[in-house]
Design a protein around this motif. Structure first.
Motif, PDB file in Angstrom:
ATOM      1  N   GLU A  38       0.843  -1.200   0.000  1.00 52.48           N
ATOM      2  CA  GLU A  38       0.000   0.000   0.000  1.00 52.48           C
ATOM      3  C   GLU A  38       0.878   1.251   0.000  1.00 52.48           C
ATOM      4  O   GLU A  38       1.842   1.334   0.759  1.00 52.48           O
ATOM      5  CB  GLU A  38      -0.886   0.012   1.241  1.00 52.48           C
ATOM      6  CG  GLU A  38      -1.820  -1.162   1.339  1.00 52.48           C
ATOM      7  CD  GLU A  38      -2.523  -1.208   2.679  1.00 52.48           C
ATOM      8  OE1 GLU A  38      -2.859  -0.131   3.226  1.00 52.48           O
ATOM      9  OE2 GLU A  38      -2.733  -2.313   3.185  1.00 52.48           O
ATOM     10  N   HIS A  39       0.518   2.191  -0.843  1.00 54.62           N
ATOM     11  CA  HIS A  39       1.323   3.410  -0.972  1.00 54.62           C
ATOM     12  C   HIS A  39       1.418   4.184   0.339  1.00 54.62           C
ATOM     13  O   HIS A  39       2.468   4.738   0.662  1.00 54.62           O
ATOM     14  CB  HIS A  39       0.776   4.309  -2.077  1.00 54.62           C
ATOM     15  CG  HIS A  39       0.999   3.747  -3.438  1.00 54.62           C
ATOM     16  ND1 HIS A  39       2.239   3.660  -4.017  1.00 54.62           N
ATOM     17  CD2 HIS A  39       0.135   3.214  -4.337  1.00 54.62           C
ATOM     18  CE1 HIS A  39       2.144   3.111  -5.209  1.00 54.62           C
ATOM     19  NE2 HIS A  39       0.874   2.821  -5.425  1.00 54.62           N
ATOM     20  N   SER A  40       0.334   4.232   1.091  1.00 54.45           N
ATOM     21  CA  SER A  40       0.358   4.995   2.347  1.00 54.45           C
ATOM     22  C   SER A  40       1.347   4.409   3.342  1.00 54.45           C
ATOM     23  O   SER A  40       1.978   5.140   4.102  1.00 54.45           O
ATOM     24  CB  SER A  40      -1.033   5.042   2.961  1.00 54.45           C
ATOM     25  OG  SER A  40      -1.498   3.725   3.198  1.00 54.45           O
ATOM     26  N   ILE A  41       1.510   3.099   3.348  1.00 50.61           N
ATOM     27  CA  ILE A  41       2.476   2.462   4.247  1.00 50.61           C
ATOM     28  C   ILE A  41       3.866   2.514   3.639  1.00 50.61           C
ATOM     29  O   ILE A  41       4.842   2.867   4.308  1.00 50.61           O
ATOM     30  CB  ILE A  41       2.068   1.001   4.555  1.00 50.61           C
ATOM     31  CG1 ILE A  41       0.748   0.980   5.315  1.00 50.61           C
ATOM     32  CG2 ILE A  41       3.161   0.292   5.349  1.00 50.61           C
ATOM     33  CD1 ILE A  41       0.194  -0.408   5.572  1.00 50.61           C
ATOM     34  N   LYS A  42       3.979   2.185   2.363  1.00 54.42           N
ATOM     35  CA  LYS A  42       5.285   2.130   1.699  1.00 54.42           C
ATOM     36  C   LYS A  42       5.989   3.484   1.718  1.00 54.42           C
ATOM     37  O   LYS A  42       7.199   3.552   1.945  1.00 54.42           O
ATOM     38  CB  LYS A  42       5.109   1.651   0.254  1.00 54.42           C
ATOM     39  CG  LYS A  42       6.419   1.473  -0.470  1.00 54.42           C
ATOM     40  CD  LYS A  42       6.329   0.782  -1.822  1.00 54.42           C
ATOM     41  CE  LYS A  42       5.172   1.104  -2.669  1.00 54.42           C
ATOM     42  NZ  LYS A  42       5.259   0.520  -4.012  1.00 54.42           N
ATOM     43  N   ASP A  43       5.223   4.557   1.528  1.00 53.78           N
ATOM     44  CA  ASP A  43       5.826   5.890   1.494  1.00 53.78           C
ATOM     45  C   ASP A  43       6.340   6.342   2.861  1.00 53.78           C
ATOM     46  O   ASP A  43       7.207   7.202   2.943  1.00 53.78           O
ATOM     47  CB  ASP A  43       4.819   6.915   0.960  1.00 53.78           C
ATOM     48  CG  ASP A  43       4.504   6.680  -0.508  1.00 53.78           C
ATOM     49  OD1 ASP A  43       5.280   5.963  -1.184  1.00 53.78           O
ATOM     50  OD2 ASP A  43       3.481   7.206  -0.980  1.00 53.78           O
ATOM     51  N   SER A  44       5.811   5.750   3.941  1.00 56.35           N
ATOM     52  CA  SER A  44       6.253   6.145   5.272  1.00 56.35           C
ATOM     53  C   SER A  44       7.467   5.339   5.750  1.00 56.35           C
ATOM     54  O   SER A  44       8.006   5.623   6.805  1.00 56.35           O
ATOM     55  CB  SER A  44       5.107   5.986   6.275  1.00 56.35           C
ATOM     56  OG  SER A  44       4.831   4.617   6.472  1.00 56.35           O
ATOM     57  N   LEU A  45       7.890   4.355   4.970  1.00 61.13           N
ATOM     58  CA  LEU A  45       9.005   3.492   5.369  1.00 61.13           C
ATOM     59  C   LEU A  45      10.286   3.871   4.647  1.00 61.13           C
ATOM     60  O   LEU A  45      10.255   4.443   3.566  1.00 61.13           O
ATOM     61  CB  LEU A  45       8.675   2.025   5.056  1.00 61.13           C
ATOM     62  CG  LEU A  45       7.464   1.450   5.757  1.00 61.13           C
ATOM     63  CD1 LEU A  45       7.175   0.058   5.219  1.00 61.13           C
ATOM     64  CD2 LEU A  45       7.693   1.394   7.248  1.00 61.13           C
ATOM     65  N   GLU A  46      11.385   3.482   5.261  1.00 60.74           N
ATOM     66  CA  GLU A  46      12.689   3.670   4.636  1.00 60.74           C
ATOM     67  C   GLU A  46      13.293   2.300   4.347  1.00 60.74           C
ATOM     68  O   GLU A  46      14.421   2.006   4.711  1.00 60.74           O
ATOM     69  CB  GLU A  46      13.599   4.463   5.564  1.00 60.74           C
ATOM     70  CG  GLU A  46      13.079   5.852   5.852  1.00 60.74           C
ATOM     71  CD  GLU A  46      13.906   6.562   6.902  1.00 60.74           C
ATOM     72  OE1 GLU A  46      14.946   6.030   7.304  1.00 60.74           O
ATOM     73  OE2 GLU A  46      13.493   7.643   7.318  1.00 60.74           O
ATOM     74  N   CYS A  47      12.514   1.453   3.679  1.00 61.43           N
ATOM     75  CA  CYS A  47      12.926   0.064   3.464  1.00 61.43           C
ATOM     76  C   CYS A  47      13.983  -0.090   2.392  1.00 61.43           C
ATOM     77  O   CYS A  47      14.833  -0.960   2.488  1.00 61.43           O
ATOM     78  CB  CYS A  47      11.730  -0.793   3.051  1.00 61.43           C
ATOM     79  SG  CYS A  47      10.666  -1.228   4.394  1.00 61.43           S
ATOM     80  N   GLY A  48      13.878   0.693   1.350  1.00 60.95           N
ATOM     81  CA  GLY A  48      14.725   0.422   0.210  1.00 60.95           C
ATOM     82  C   GLY A  48      14.200  -0.807  -0.504  1.00 60.95           C
ATOM     83  O   GLY A  48      13.019  -0.937  -0.732  1.00 60.95           O
ATOM     84  N   VAL A  58       5.137  -1.695  11.636  1.00 55.54           N
ATOM     85  CA  VAL A  58       4.192  -0.722  11.069  1.00 55.54           C
ATOM     86  C   VAL A  58       2.976  -1.447  10.499  1.00 55.54           C
ATOM     87  O   VAL A  58       1.835  -1.015  10.684  1.00 55.54           O
ATOM     88  CB  VAL A  58       4.881   0.155   9.993  1.00 55.54           C
ATOM     89  CG1 VAL A  58       3.870   0.984   9.235  1.00 55.54           C
ATOM     90  CG2 VAL A  58       5.930   1.043  10.641  1.00 55.54           C
ATOM     91  N   VAL A  59       3.207  -2.563   9.809  1.00 56.63           N
ATOM     92  CA  VAL A  59       2.092  -3.356   9.276  1.00 56.63           C
ATOM     93  C   VAL A  59       1.204  -3.830  10.431  1.00 56.63           C
ATOM     94  O   VAL A  59      -0.023  -3.778  10.334  1.00 56.63           O
ATOM     95  CB  VAL A  59       2.618  -4.550   8.436  1.00 56.63           C
ATOM     96  CG1 VAL A  59       1.504  -5.535   8.132  1.00 56.63           C
ATOM     97  CG2 VAL A  59       3.242  -4.052   7.150  1.00 56.63           C
ATOM     98  N   GLY A  60       1.812  -4.269  11.535  1.00 55.14           N
ATOM     99  CA  GLY A  60       1.044  -4.688  12.705  1.00 55.14           C
ATOM    100  C   GLY A  60       0.217  -3.557  13.295  1.00 55.14           C
ATOM    101  O   GLY A  60      -0.941  -3.755  13.670  1.00 55.14           O
ATOM    102  N   GLU A  61       0.798  -2.359  13.366  1.00 56.81           N
ATOM    103  CA  GLU A  61       0.070  -1.200  13.896  1.00 56.81           C
ATOM    104  C   GLU A  61      -1.126  -0.842  13.020  1.00 56.81           C
ATOM    105  O   GLU A  61      -2.218  -0.575  13.521  1.00 56.81           O
ATOM    106  CB  GLU A  61       0.999   0.007  13.986  1.00 56.81           C
ATOM    107  CG  GLU A  61       2.011  -0.066  15.097  1.00 56.81           C
ATOM    108  CD  GLU A  61       2.963   1.123  15.081  1.00 56.81           C
ATOM    109  OE1 GLU A  61       2.559   2.206  14.602  1.00 56.81           O
ATOM    110  OE2 GLU A  61       4.104   0.958  15.539  1.00 56.81           O
ATOM    111  N   VAL A  62      -0.924  -0.835  11.713  1.00 59.21           N
ATOM    112  CA  VAL A  62      -2.009  -0.498  10.785  1.00 59.21           C
ATOM    113  C   VAL A  62      -3.106  -1.563  10.856  1.00 59.21           C
ATOM    114  O   VAL A  62      -4.296  -1.251  10.865  1.00 59.21           O
ATOM    115  CB  VAL A  62      -1.470  -0.333   9.350  1.00 59.21           C
ATOM    116  CG1 VAL A  62      -2.595  -0.200   8.346  1.00 59.21           C
ATOM    117  CG2 VAL A  62      -0.534   0.867   9.267  1.00 59.21           C
ATOM    118  N   LEU A  63      -2.704  -2.837  10.924  1.00 60.40           N
ATOM    119  CA  LEU A  63      -3.684  -3.916  11.031  1.00 60.40           C
ATOM    120  C   LEU A  63      -4.489  -3.785  12.325  1.00 60.40           C
ATOM    121  O   LEU A  63      -5.713  -3.942  12.314  1.00 60.40           O
ATOM    122  CB  LEU A  63      -2.978  -5.268  10.978  1.00 60.40           C
ATOM    123  CG  LEU A  63      -3.890  -6.483  10.860  1.00 60.40           C
ATOM    124  CD1 LEU A  63      -4.565  -6.519   9.495  1.00 60.40           C
ATOM    125  CD2 LEU A  63      -3.105  -7.758  11.083  1.00 60.40           C
ATOM    126  N   ALA A  64      -3.825  -3.454  13.429  1.00 56.28           N
ATOM    127  CA  ALA A  64      -4.518  -3.264  14.699  1.00 56.28           C
ATOM    128  C   ALA A  64      -5.517  -2.113  14.620  1.00 56.28           C
ATOM    129  O   ALA A  64      -6.642  -2.224  15.115  1.00 56.28           O
ATOM    130  CB  ALA A  64      -3.506  -3.010  15.813  1.00 56.28           C
TER     131      ALA A  64
END
Length: 126
Positions: A38-48, A58-64
């Motif tokens: 999801e763009h809203s999650i992906k854009d907030s991460l610095e995963c590379g 972060v995925v756990g927080e959004v799911l909760a």
């Protein structure tokens, strides 16, 4: 027929993405999902190129948060089941910290999780 373990957490982890779904086993549908796709999650991460335990949290927080919106954070009183041994066996030992990051994030955000461990071979990361 109603299933005792009605709501089940399912995880999908690849090199680039992490997806967590809560499935209603009575009718086989996904009731809530969160993913680093999801763009809203992906854009907030610095995963590379690869996602890490921070992305999993972060995925756990959004799911909760989404479970809370649906009113399912308690799994309608029965909790949400997760079989950690099965998930770790399926995803590989390298992804153990990501799996625990999702589980701990869900717990910290008020989701009632029931761990369906058969034995203590699954150790928590330090």
């Amino acid at each position: 027929m109603t299933v005792l373990k009605r709501y089940v957490l399912r995880l999908f982890i690849s090199i680039k993405y992490i997806t967590a779904n809560v499935v209603d086993r009575n009718n086989g549908r996904i009731v809530v999902t969160a993913s680093t796709v999801e763009h809203s999650i992906k854009d907030s991460l610095e995963c590379g190129r690869s996602c890490n335990a921070k992305a999993a949290a972060v995925v756990g927080e959004v799911l909760a948060m989404r479970l809370r919106v649906e009113g399912l954070e308690q799994g309608q009183g029965r909790g949400i089941h997760v079989d950690l041994n099965k998930e770790i066996e399926k995803k590989g030992f390298k992804n153990r910290t990501k799996i625990w990051a999702i589980v701990n994030s869900l717990r910290n955000n008020g989701v009632k999780l029931i761990l369906d461990d058969d034995d203590d071979s699954t150790s928590r990361p330090s």
